[in-house]
Design a protein around this motif. Structure first.
Motif, PDB file in Angstrom:
ATOM      1  N   PHE A 418      -8.138  86.435  42.185  1.00  0.00           N
ATOM      2  CA  PHE A 418      -7.601  86.697  40.849  1.00  0.00           C
ATOM      3  C   PHE A 418      -6.124  86.354  40.777  1.00  0.00           C
ATOM      4  O   PHE A 418      -5.427  86.281  41.798  1.00  0.00           O
ATOM      5  N   LEU A 419      -5.667  86.166  39.567  1.00  0.00           N
ATOM      6  CA  LEU A 419      -4.249  86.085  39.226  1.00  0.00           C
ATOM      7  C   LEU A 419      -3.998  87.129  38.155  1.00  0.00           C
ATOM      8  O   LEU A 419      -4.617  87.086  37.084  1.00  0.00           O
ATOM      9  N   GLU A 420      -3.133  88.076  38.445  1.00  0.00           N
ATOM     10  CA  GLU A 420      -2.783  89.088  37.448  1.00  0.00           C
ATOM     11  C   GLU A 420      -1.724  88.489  36.524  1.00  0.00           C
ATOM     12  O   GLU A 420      -0.614  88.183  36.952  1.00  0.00           O
ATOM     13  N   THR A 421      -2.061  88.315  35.272  1.00  0.00           N
ATOM     14  CA  THR A 421      -1.159  87.650  34.323  1.00  0.00           C
ATOM     15  C   THR A 421      -0.276  88.617  33.561  1.00  0.00           C
ATOM     16  O   THR A 421       0.699  88.206  32.930  1.00  0.00           O
ATOM     17  N   LYS A 422      -0.617  89.899  33.616  1.00  0.00           N
ATOM     18  CA  LYS A 422       0.175  90.914  32.925  1.00  0.00           C
ATOM     19  C   LYS A 422       0.118  92.192  33.737  1.00  0.00           C
ATOM     20  O   LYS A 422      -0.946  92.626  34.157  1.00  0.00           O
ATOM     21  N   LEU A 423       1.281  92.778  33.979  1.00  0.00           N
ATOM     22  CA  LEU A 423       1.335  93.994  34.775  1.00  0.00           C
ATOM     23  C   LEU A 423       0.673  95.160  34.052  1.00  0.00           C
ATOM     24  O   LEU A 423       0.812  95.315  32.837  1.00  0.00           O
ATOM     25  N   LEU A 424      -0.044  95.959  34.801  1.00  0.00           N
ATOM     26  CA  LEU A 424      -0.591  97.194  34.245  1.00  0.00           C
ATOM     27  C   LEU A 424       0.508  98.217  34.063  1.00  0.00           C
ATOM     28  O   LEU A 424       0.597  98.887  33.044  1.00  0.00           O
ATOM     29  N   ARG A 425       1.339  98.298  35.076  1.00  0.00           N
ATOM     30  CA  ARG A 425       2.424  99.272  35.031  1.00  0.00           C
ATOM     31  C   ARG A 425       3.448  98.843  33.998  1.00  0.00           C
ATOM     32  O   ARG A 425       3.973  97.744  34.024  1.00  0.00           O
ATOM     33  N   CYS A 426       3.701  99.712  33.070  1.00  0.00           N
ATOM     34  CA  CYS A 426       4.674  99.423  32.019  1.00  0.00           C
ATOM     35  C   CYS A 426       6.071  99.449  32.632  1.00  0.00           C
ATOM     36  O   CYS A 426       6.475 100.431  33.240  1.00  0.00           O
TER      37      CYS A 426
END
Length: 642
Positions: A418-426
């Motif tokens: 996978f590539l995480e495109t947006k952080l979950l952690r704000c």
């Protein structure tokens, strides 16, 4: 996910300040052509005369509170509360803290009770609401990944990826190569071994090779974790070492964590960890970023559910501490397993006890001194109605791997990249410019401190040459920011951080405690006096006007050589003649009040200017707002001599 990945017979894995403020220059300190006026001392002297003002009591209370003079702070906050005016909740907290420090615990608790009533949403009074709508959370956390088949899967079970130098190592049941290769009687698949593959900069694996080493046995091996130097590995294996298989009292072979070292181009010195047991399982090791703590899953005594996540310290002498359960925040009555810890102090894990989409879901929490907090479901990209687990991520590239038996795979379990495109952690930045309230001049080298909602200090910084400061903060939380600078009154402001990643701007303006003045300056600006108020069409001194004049009176008494020219101005409404006469009467009334209170007449002059010195274009015939007209209605106390 097949049962052999859970805690069962002969299986590989588990489902198992004093805040000191610089002294200001004394009010009578003089320089060649200017003097310093100590506003706080003036307020204190006026208050001692019996004048009452909520704003004044706030300033007096704050000045002593931030200087840790809590007895005096309690005195002036007490005067503030005695006025029975509308008071911001923050002053309840400060008053209570001052009373506590002064030893009056009974009254402090009474004020805190009132504080709790007024601040139901303040984290000091009430924790954030729990039991969120988990489906809405999962939906909000979705849409953040680009996911692909890892390209290394077989028709058998493949799972449990680990980073190893420029390679990945994973678990597979694909070895069916000889008659003696054993099968697991529950799954019908062959026992698992460890395999490796080189990866490129985009984490694309190349050819797969079985690790040829004693690290692979005739039973199950899985889920390794390697030290950064590649010289040590911890891994999961059935209770089997040196050709001997261990069993519990029910003649069941459980699983354990083993350690090996890389010597002479091969893995050797395989030993089991001392906290293993024949009576319970330990599995799925993970290392902290500093490699001083080992995390793992187990059903050892003290486990809350079917399997919990534990940690154990790795001592400098090679020994180990006592395993610690990570606690009920992360562990449930269900299964928590497959931990992975990042250099951002995050822990990813699989669970069927936390609200999810079905089977095992992958969650992430934050590791802090109290354990694990802020646990969130990764969303529907990673998670599915089936088992999703064994998540690992490189925090720099935001690329990684996870395992799942979701529909559409090649085998019973498959590995996905996978590539995480947006952080979950704000992620939020709290920043702003510190400046002078009156002049707008930026204030570099200001001490700026960040406190949490409980007023516990988090961080301190110094504003740069542009007056800029910044802090990394958490989304949705309440913080208190305190600014301190020599010759300025300490100021504290509260801010609620935005709930989405980005920046929260919080400019801070500071008031000078010592007002620097020269001949020709308006003394009234030291105290924010814009207008000496009179009743409509009258020139009688009103109570609030007397309060402001007391400030001028105090300065004149402290500086006996200071001389003033009192000027009164009106807006352009009414006639020119009327405005001139009205402003003249008011200027004279102001001067007479000061003379009546002891100021020599030869130190004062007074004149009314009517509408002849407008500071904007609001003259006759021009349509202006009330605010624009108000700018022209002003009183000035111009310094003629020091």
């Amino acid at each position: 996910m097949k049962n052999y990945i859970l805690l069962c017979i002969t299986i590989v894995s588990i489902s198992l300040n004093s805040y000191s403020q610089n002294k200001t220059a004394s009010a009578d300190k003089k320089y060649d052509d200017y003097a310093y006026i100590n506003a706080i001392k003036t307020y204190e002297r006026i208050a001692e005369k019996g004048y009452k003002s909520a704003d004044m009591f706030k300033k007096l209370g704050n000045s002593f509170y931030f200087n840790s003079e809590f007895d005096k702070a309690a005195k002036w906050y007490g005067e503030l509360f005695a006025m029975n005016s509308e008071i911001e909740p923050e002053y309840y907290y400060r008053y209570a803290q001052s009373l506590k420090s002064s030893g009056d615990l009974v009254k402090a608790n009474q004020i805190l009770d009132l504080f709790n009533q007024k601040t139901k949403n303040d984290s000091r009074a009430k924790l954030y609401e729990t039991n969120k709508n988990y489906l809405a959370e999962i939906k909000a956390n979705s849409g953040r990944y680009k996911i692909e088949d890892a390209g290394i899967n077989s028709k058998y079970s493949d799972y449990g990826t680990a980073f190893y130098l420029n390679k990945i190592v994973f678990t597979s049941a694909r070895d069916t190569g000889n008659f003696g290769q054993r099968k697991h009687k529950w799954t019908g698949e062959h026992f698992t071994n460890l395999y490796q593959s080189d990866i490129d900069e985009y984490f694309n694996p190349n050819a797969v090779k079985k690790i040829k080493s004693k690290i692979n046995s005739k039973f199950n091996e899985s889920t390794p974790v390697f030290t950064k130097d590649g010289k040590t590995v911890y891994f999961t294996r059935n209770n089997y070492i040196d050709g001997k298989k261990g069993k519990d009292g029910n003649k069941t072979t459980l699983i354990k964590i083993y350690k090996a070292s890389f010597e002479n181009d091969k893995w050797a010195n395989i030993i089991e960890l001392p906290f293993n047991s024949d009576t319970y399982s330990t599995a799925h090791p993970a290392l902290s970023a500093d490699e001083k703590t080992l995390y793992f899953a187990s059903d050892m005594p003290g486990t809350i559910g079917q399997s919990d996540i534990y940690k154990v310290s790795i001592n400098s002498n090679g020994g180990y501490g006592t395993p610690e359960n990570l606690g009920p925040t992360i562990n449930t009555e269900g299964k928590e397993t497959f931990p992975y810890v990042t250099d951002d102090n995050e822990i990813y894990f699989a669970s069927d006890g936390h609200p999810g989409l079905g089977g095992l879901d992958v969650f992430v929490g934050e590791i802090d001194q109290n354990g694990v907090s802020n646990i969130q479901n990764l969303g529907a990209d990673i998670n599915s109605p089936n088992d999703d687990f064994a998540y690992v991520i490189d925090t720099k590239s935001r690329r990684g791997f996870f395992s799942s038996n979701k529909e559409g795979g090649l085998g019973s379990d498959d590995i996905y990249k996978f590539l995480e495109t947006k952080l979950l952690r704000c992620v939020q930045e709290l920043s702003g410019i510190v400046s002078d309230t009156q002049t707008g001049i930026i204030l570099p080298e200001t001490k700026v401190s960040l406190y949490d909602s409980q007023h516990i200090l988090i961080s301190t910084t110094i504003s740069d040459q542009k007056g800029f400061y910044s802090f990394a903060v958490e989304c949705g939380k309440i913080y208190h920011v305190r600014a301190e600078k020599k010759e300025y009154a300490t100021k504290e402001v509260s801010v609620t951080i935005n709930t989405q990643s980005g920046k929260t701007n919080l400019p801070i303006t500071l008031d000078k405690t010592s007002c620097q003045v020269v001949i020709g300056d308006d003394l009234g600006k030291c105290f924010g006096i814009k207008m000496i108020y009179f009743d409509l069409d009258k020139s009688n001194i009103r109570a609030e006007a007397a309060f402001d004049l007391e400030k001028i009176l105090d300065v004149l008494n402290q500086h006996p050589t200071l001389k003033l020219d009192i000027r009164s101005h009106t807006d352009s409404r009414q006639t020119v003649f009327y405005n001139k006469q009205l402003s003249e009467r008011r200027a004279q009334a102001t001067m007479k009040w000061l003379i009546k209170n002891g100021i020599s007449p030869n130190r004062l002059t007074a004149k009314g200017y009517g509408e002849t010195q407008l500071i904007n274009g609001c003259s006759d015939g021009i349509i202006c707002t009330e605010e624009q007209h108000q700018m022209n209605r002003r009183s000035e106390f111009i310094i003629r001599a020091l």
